[in-house]
Design an enzyme around this catalytic site. Structure first.
Site, PDB file in Angstrom:
ATOM      1  N   GLU A 196      50.852  36.153  48.801  1.00 30.54           N
ATOM      2  CA  GLU A 196      50.433  34.915  48.784  1.00 30.54           C
ATOM      3  C   GLU A 196      50.820  34.111  50.148  1.00 30.54           C
ATOM      4  O   GLU A 196      50.124  33.229  50.499  1.00 30.54           O
ATOM      5  CB  GLU A 196      50.942  33.955  47.588  1.00 30.54           C
ATOM      6  CG  GLU A 196      50.085  34.630  46.382  1.00 30.54           C
ATOM      7  CD  GLU A 196      50.788  33.956  44.856  1.00 30.54           C
ATOM      8  OE1 GLU A 196      50.199  33.841  44.241  1.00 30.54           O
ATOM      9  OE2 GLU A 196      51.971  33.481  44.924  1.00 30.54           O
ATOM     10  N   ASP A 235      41.672  35.072  37.971  1.00 28.31           N
ATOM     11  CA  ASP A 235      41.223  35.735  36.679  1.00 28.31           C
ATOM     12  C   ASP A 235      41.092  34.640  35.738  1.00 28.31           C
ATOM     13  O   ASP A 235      41.472  33.556  35.963  1.00 28.31           O
ATOM     14  CB  ASP A 235      42.177  36.838  36.428  1.00 28.31           C
ATOM     15  CG  ASP A 235      43.731  36.065  36.072  1.00 28.31           C
ATOM     16  OD1 ASP A 235      43.784  35.367  35.067  1.00 28.31           O
ATOM     17  OD2 ASP A 235      44.449  35.838  36.998  1.00 28.31           O
TER      18      ASP A 235
END
Ligand code: ADE
Length: 252
Positions: A16, A222
Site C-alpha cells: 500500500e 473485494d
C-alpha cells in the site's frame, strides 16, 4: 498543503505504500518499534511514510510514533477495503467522512460501538482535505487518465468499467471479512457503512485525541464475502498500488 508542515502517510501493508516510498526525494530511514519510517519529500512537501502492519493496535502504535517522534502535523491513511454498501464496487474509492469501530462493545455499560470514557462513536475526518481528495480522485477516474495508469485488460480482469468516488462512513475492526454472514451482520447493525477495513477508525481515534487533522482513503479490493481473499491479493498488487501513488502525487 503547507510546505513547512510534515504529513504522515501510512498504509497497513508494504504494497500500500511501496509505490510512494520509491518516489521520495532525499529519503532517509528510521527504525522505531519494529517499523521503518521513511522521511523525504514529495514535490516540496515533507512527508514520513510507513506501513503499520494489519489491525487497530498496529495502526494506533504507528500513528502515535508519527505524532510523537516525527512531529507530523496531519495524517493520511491509504489502503484497500472490502465493499459493504450495494453501491460500492471493486475499483471504486471510498474517502472517509467519518469512521466507527464496529467491534467495540462495552454494553451494557455504554451503548454498543461507543468508545468508553471518550463518549464518541464516530470520528470525523478533515472535511476540506477529504473533499479536495475526492476531487483529485474524480480527475484520476477520467477515462483517459485512468487508461494511462492501468491497462484496459487489467481493469477488465477486475470488472472495473467506470469507477466512482464515494464519501461516507468506514467501519474498522480486527477481522478480515470473508463470509456473507460477517457482511450482512455489519450491514444490519450499521446500515450507513460503505466499506470495511482493519485500521482506519484506530487512526481516527488517535488523531482525534491528539487534535490532529486526518483523512482515510480506501480503494475497494473485494466485496467482503467468500471471494474476498482471492480478489484481495491480486488487486493490491495490480491496481491499488497504482491508484495510491497517483492519489498522493496529486495531493501535493
Ligand atoms: N481490507 C480489504 N478487504 C477487506 C475485507 N474483506 N475485510 C477487512 N478488511 C479488508
Amino acid at each position: 498543503m503547507q510546505a513547512d508542515k510534515i504529513i504522515g502517510i501510512l498504509g497497513a501493508i508494504p504494497q500500500e505504500v511501496n509505490g510512494i516510498i520509491t518516489q521520495l526525494k532525499n529519503r532517509s530511514e528510521h527504525k522505531i518499534g519494529n517499523r521503518t519510517y521513511y522521511q523525504g519529500y514529495i514535490n516540496d512537501q515533507k512527508v514520513v511514510v510507513v506501513y503499520s502492519r494489519i489491525g487497530k493496535v498496529a495502526a494506533a502504535a504507528t500513528v502515535a510514533t508519527l505524532l510523537l517522534e516525527f512531529k507530523v502535523d496531519s495524517i493520511a491513511f491509504i489502503g484497500v477495503a472490502g465493499g459493504i454498501h450495494a453501491d460500492v464496487k471493486v475499483g471504486d474509492v471510498v474517502v472517509a467522512k467519518n469512521l466507527v469501530q464496529y467491534d467495540m462493545d462495552a454494553s451494557p455499560l455504554r451503548p454498543k460501538f461507543e468508545i468508553p470514557l471518550l463518549g464518541k462513536t464516530y470520528f470525523d475526518t478533515d472535511e476540506s482535505w477529504s473533499k479536495e481528495t475526492c476531487d483529485h480522485i474524480e480527475e484520476m477516474f477520467g477515462l483517459e487518465n485512468l487508461y494511462q495508469l492501468i491497462t484496459p485488460s487489467e481493469l477488465a480482469k477486475f470488472n472495473i468499467t467506470t469507477p466512482k468516488v464515494h464519501y461516507g462512513t468506514i467501519a474498522s475492526g480486527d477481522q478480515f471479512f470473508s463470509t456473507s454472514t460477517q457482511k450482512n451482520n455489519l450491514k444490519a447493525q450499521l446500515p450507513e457503512v460503505l466499506c470495511v477495513e482493519m485500521e482506519g477508525a484506530a487512526v481516527a481515534q488517535v488523531c482525534y485525541e491528539f487534535g490532529v487533522p486526518f483523512i482515510v482513503i480506501r480503494t475497494i479490493s473485494d466485496n467482503a464475502n467468500e471471494e474476498a481473499s482471492f480478489s484481495f491479493q491480486s488487486f493490491v498488487e495490480e491496481v491499488s498500488l497504482v491508484y495510491g501513488q497517483e492519489i498522493i502525487n496529486k495531493m501535493f
